[in-house]
Design a protein around this motif. Structure first.
Motif, PDB file in Angstrom:
ATOM      1  N   VAL A  51      -0.078 -11.123 -11.289  1.00 31.79           N
ATOM      2  CA  VAL A  51       0.407 -10.538 -10.421  1.00 31.79           C
ATOM      3  C   VAL A  51      -0.553 -11.226  -8.914  1.00 31.79           C
ATOM      4  CG1 VAL A  51       1.295  -9.296  -8.784  1.00 31.79           C
ATOM      5  CG2 VAL A  51       1.691  -9.037 -11.874  1.00 31.79           C
ATOM      6  N   SER A  52      -0.256 -11.798  -7.895  1.00 35.19           N
ATOM      7  CA  SER A  52      -0.613 -10.965  -6.265  1.00 35.19           C
ATOM      8  C   SER A  52       0.012 -10.987  -5.840  1.00 35.19           C
ATOM      9  CB  SER A  52      -1.323 -13.234  -6.456  1.00 35.19           C
ATOM     10  OG  SER A  52       0.036 -13.517  -5.667  1.00 35.19           O
ATOM     11  N   VAL A  53      -1.028 -10.322  -4.472  1.00 37.31           N
ATOM     12  CA  VAL A  53      -0.791 -10.256  -3.261  1.00 37.31           C
ATOM     13  C   VAL A  53      -1.590 -10.602  -2.219  1.00 37.31           C
ATOM     14  CG1 VAL A  53      -0.623  -7.564  -2.157  1.00 37.31           C
ATOM     15  CG2 VAL A  53      -0.641  -7.485  -4.266  1.00 37.31           C
ATOM     16  N   ALA A  54      -0.458 -11.563  -0.699  1.00 35.21           N
ATOM     17  CA  ALA A  54      -0.429 -12.078   0.145  1.00 35.21           C
ATOM     18  C   ALA A  54      -0.809 -10.979   0.966  1.00 35.21           C
ATOM     19  CB  ALA A  54       0.020 -13.015   0.399  1.00 35.21           C
ATOM     20  N   GLU A  55      -1.331 -10.257   2.102  1.00 32.40           N
ATOM     21  CA  GLU A  55      -2.022  -9.596   3.128  1.00 32.40           C
ATOM     22  C   GLU A  55      -1.643  -9.972   4.181  1.00 32.40           C
ATOM     23  OE1 GLU A  55      -2.384  -5.152   2.650  1.00 32.40           O
ATOM     24  OE2 GLU A  55      -1.875  -5.294   0.374  1.00 32.40           O
ATOM     25  N   GLY A  56      -0.689  -9.515   5.238  1.00 31.91           N
ATOM     26  CA  GLY A  56      -1.520  -9.825   6.438  1.00 31.91           C
ATOM     27  C   GLY A  56      -1.494  -8.458   7.849  1.00 31.91           C
ATOM     28  N   TRP A  57      -3.077  -8.165   7.729  1.00 33.51           N
ATOM     29  CA  TRP A  57      -2.753  -7.292   8.989  1.00 33.51           C
ATOM     30  C   TRP A  57      -2.961  -7.587  10.694  1.00 33.51           C
ATOM     31  CZ3 TRP A  57      -2.556  -1.942   7.640  1.00 33.51           C
ATOM     32  CH2 TRP A  57      -2.042  -1.527   5.982  1.00 33.51           C
ATOM     33  N   THR A  58      -2.430  -7.098  11.473  1.00 30.30           N
ATOM     34  CA  THR A  58      -3.078  -6.876  13.315  1.00 30.30           C
ATOM     35  C   THR A  58      -4.623  -7.567  13.525  1.00 30.30           C
ATOM     36  OG1 THR A  58      -2.911  -4.791  13.242  1.00 30.30           O
ATOM     37  CG2 THR A  58      -0.708  -5.806  13.608  1.00 30.30           C
ATOM     38  N   SER A  59      -5.088  -6.606  12.432  1.00 30.30           N
ATOM     39  CA  SER A  59      -6.532  -6.484  12.556  1.00 30.30           C
ATOM     40  C   SER A  59      -7.465  -5.798  11.107  1.00 30.30           C
ATOM     41  CB  SER A  59      -7.218  -5.407  14.074  1.00 30.30           C
ATOM     42  OG  SER A  59      -6.764  -3.913  13.137  1.00 30.30           O
ATOM     43  N   ARG A  60      -8.844  -6.548  11.611  1.00 35.95           N
ATOM     44  CA  ARG A  60      -9.503  -6.079  10.881  1.00 35.95           C
ATOM     45  C   ARG A  60      -9.650  -4.367  10.287  1.00 35.95           C
ATOM     46  NH1 ARG A  60     -13.400  -8.483   6.693  1.00 35.95           N
ATOM     47  NH2 ARG A  60     -13.206 -10.465   7.975  1.00 35.95           N
ATOM     48  N   GLU A  61      -9.483  -3.584  11.487  1.00 33.72           N
ATOM     49  CA  GLU A  61     -10.080  -2.591  11.507  1.00 33.72           C
ATOM     50  C   GLU A  61      -9.187  -1.319  11.318  1.00 33.72           C
ATOM     51  OE1 GLU A  61     -12.661  -4.582  14.094  1.00 33.72           O
ATOM     52  OE2 GLU A  61     -11.057  -4.813  14.130  1.00 33.72           O
ATOM     53  N   ALA A  62      -7.689  -1.911  11.710  1.00 34.90           N
ATOM     54  CA  ALA A  62      -6.486  -1.815  10.890  1.00 34.90           C
ATOM     55  C   ALA A  62      -6.501  -2.200   9.354  1.00 34.90           C
ATOM     56  CB  ALA A  62      -5.494  -2.335  11.778  1.00 34.90           C
ATOM     57  N   HIS A  63      -6.471  -2.489   8.731  1.00 37.49           N
ATOM     58  CA  HIS A  63      -6.256  -3.114   7.576  1.00 37.49           C
ATOM     59  C   HIS A  63      -6.981  -1.216   6.805  1.00 37.49           C
ATOM     60  CE1 HIS A  63      -7.613  -4.232   3.801  1.00 37.49           C
ATOM     61  NE2 HIS A  63      -6.856  -4.296   3.184  1.00 37.49           N
ATOM     62  N   ALA A  64      -8.655  -1.531   7.565  1.00 36.04           N
ATOM     63  CA  ALA A  64     -10.093  -0.782   6.813  1.00 36.04           C
ATOM     64  C   ALA A  64      -9.192   1.190   7.334  1.00 36.04           C
ATOM     65  CB  ALA A  64     -11.574  -0.373   7.315  1.00 36.04           C
ATOM     66  N   GLN A  65      -8.653   0.990   8.451  1.00 38.67           N
ATOM     67  CA  GLN A  65      -8.319   2.477   8.949  1.00 38.67           C
ATOM     68  C   GLN A  65      -7.092   2.820   7.645  1.00 38.67           C
ATOM     69  OE1 GLN A  65      -7.033   3.557  12.511  1.00 38.67           O
ATOM     70  NE2 GLN A  65      -6.619   5.347  12.100  1.00 38.67           N
ATOM     71  N   PHE A  66      -6.752   2.318   7.578  1.00 38.82           N
ATOM     72  CA  PHE A  66      -5.461   2.704   6.545  1.00 38.82           C
ATOM     73  C   PHE A  66      -6.010   2.966   5.189  1.00 38.82           C
ATOM     74  CE2 PHE A  66      -2.021   1.606   3.040  1.00 38.82           C
ATOM     75  CZ  PHE A  66      -1.413   1.951   3.194  1.00 38.82           C
ATOM     76  N   PHE A  67      -6.429   2.049   5.264  1.00 36.72           N
ATOM     77  CA  PHE A  67      -6.738   2.008   3.843  1.00 36.72           C
ATOM     78  C   PHE A  67      -8.668   2.485   3.109  1.00 36.72           C
ATOM     79  CE2 PHE A  67      -4.843  -1.652   1.986  1.00 36.72           C
ATOM     80  CZ  PHE A  67      -4.156  -1.514   1.389  1.00 36.72           C
ATOM     81  N   SER A  69      -7.042   6.145   3.925  1.00 32.60           N
ATOM     82  CA  SER A  69      -6.764   7.260   4.433  1.00 32.60           C
ATOM     83  C   SER A  69      -6.487   8.091   2.672  1.00 32.60           C
ATOM     84  CB  SER A  69      -5.645   7.548   4.890  1.00 32.60           C
ATOM     85  OG  SER A  69      -4.193   6.120   3.381  1.00 32.60           O
ATOM     86  N   GLU A  70      -5.460   8.875   2.277  1.00 37.01           N
ATOM     87  CA  GLU A  70      -5.871   9.419   0.747  1.00 37.01           C
ATOM     88  C   GLU A  70      -4.715   8.668   0.110  1.00 37.01           C
ATOM     89  OE1 GLU A  70      -5.948  13.963   0.985  1.00 37.01           O
ATOM     90  OE2 GLU A  70      -6.816  14.331   1.951  1.00 37.01           O
ATOM     91  N   THR A  71      -3.996   8.660   1.049  1.00 35.57           N
ATOM     92  CA  THR A  71      -2.612   8.135   0.528  1.00 35.57           C
ATOM     93  C   THR A  71      -2.897   6.727   0.099  1.00 35.57           C
ATOM     94  OG1 THR A  71      -0.600   8.876   2.682  1.00 35.57           O
ATOM     95  CG2 THR A  71       0.388   6.976   1.099  1.00 35.57           C
ATOM     96  N   ALA A  72      -3.501   6.211   0.922  1.00 33.43           N
ATOM     97  CA  ALA A  72      -4.331   4.960  -0.139  1.00 33.43           C
ATOM     98  C   ALA A  72      -5.191   4.664  -1.120  1.00 33.43           C
ATOM     99  CB  ALA A  72      -4.846   3.473   1.439  1.00 33.43           C
ATOM    100  N   GLN A  73      -5.620   5.643  -0.747  1.00 34.65           N
ATOM    101  CA  GLN A  73      -6.649   5.331  -1.797  1.00 34.65           C
ATOM    102  C   GLN A  73      -6.070   5.611  -3.682  1.00 34.65           C
ATOM    103  OE1 GLN A  73     -10.134   4.465  -2.278  1.00 34.65           O
ATOM    104  NE2 GLN A  73      -9.473   3.937  -0.392  1.00 34.65           N
ATOM    105  N   ALA A  74      -4.999   6.632  -3.322  1.00 33.61           N
ATOM    106  CA  ALA A  74      -3.986   7.649  -4.895  1.00 33.61           C
ATOM    107  C   ALA A  74      -3.254   5.694  -5.158  1.00 33.61           C
ATOM    108  CB  ALA A  74      -3.331   8.637  -3.975  1.00 33.61           C
ATOM    109  N   PHE A  75      -3.175   5.085  -4.228  1.00 38.91           N
ATOM    110  CA  PHE A  75      -2.309   4.097  -4.294  1.00 38.91           C
ATOM    111  C   PHE A  75      -3.292   3.075  -4.605  1.00 38.91           C
ATOM    112  CE2 PHE A  75      -1.223  -0.260  -3.078  1.00 38.91           C
ATOM    113  CZ  PHE A  75       0.297  -0.078  -3.839  1.00 38.91           C
ATOM    114  N   VAL A  76      -4.421   2.572  -4.667  1.00 38.35           N
ATOM    115  CA  VAL A  76      -5.369   1.841  -5.126  1.00 38.35           C
ATOM    116  C   VAL A  76      -5.571   2.264  -6.892  1.00 38.35           C
ATOM    117  CG1 VAL A  76      -8.107   1.417  -4.958  1.00 38.35           C
ATOM    118  CG2 VAL A  76      -5.941   1.362  -3.208  1.00 38.35           C
ATOM    119  N   ALA A  77      -5.783   3.842  -6.902  1.00 33.69           N
ATOM    120  CA  ALA A  77      -6.105   4.122  -8.187  1.00 33.69           C
ATOM    121  C   ALA A  77      -5.137   4.315  -9.511  1.00 33.69           C
ATOM    122  CB  ALA A  77      -6.529   5.397  -7.986  1.00 33.69           C
ATOM    123  N   GLU A  78      -4.055   4.207  -8.523  1.00 33.28           N
ATOM    124  CA  GLU A  78      -2.836   4.259  -9.211  1.00 33.28           C
ATOM    125  C   GLU A  78      -2.431   2.313  -9.776  1.00 33.28           C
ATOM    126  OE1 GLU A  78       1.445   5.757  -8.958  1.00 33.28           O
ATOM    127  OE2 GLU A  78      -0.117   6.297  -6.971  1.00 33.28           O
TER     128      GLU A  78
END
Length: 101
Positions: A51-67, A69-78
């Motif tokens: 499986v592959s995923v392509a992502e595009g974000w407005t900025s590196r900072e926005a991506h880092a800030q989102f990831f 978060s606790e929500t994103a970390q729980a998702f990554v663990a799943e």
């Protein structure tokens, strides 16, 4: 909205878990996030567990800030619980195209 940060990730699900991985990715918490401009999930025709995923974000900072978060970390663990081995990441900033859906 401009995209200045992105990547392409390819991962191999544990045997027989490709459908579960795709379903999880299609429910990613980043999808409704305003700074996540592109989020495309694909899978190999030859091996449904790849499986592959392509992502595009407005900025590196926005991506880092989102990831951070606790929500994103729980998702990554799943996601990691469904993936066998290490995912492959490539620096890739989406620049155009058209949606398939």
């Amino acid at each position: 909205m401009s995209i200045t940060h992105g990547f392409h990730a390819t991962m191999t699900a544990r045997p027989g878990k490709g459908d579960a991985l795709v379903a999880l990715l299609l429910a990613a918490p980043s999808l409704p996030h305003e700074d996540c401009v592109v989020f495309l999930v694909s899978r190999s025709a030859a091996d449904p567990d790849v499986v592959s995923v392509a992502e595009g974000w407005t900025s590196r900072e926005a991506h880092a800030q989102f990831f951070a978060s606790e929500t994103a970390q729980a998702f990554v663990a799943e996601v990691q619980a469904l993936v066998a081995g290490e995912s492959q990441y490539t620096d890739a900033v989406p620049v155009g195209g058209k949606p398939a859906f």
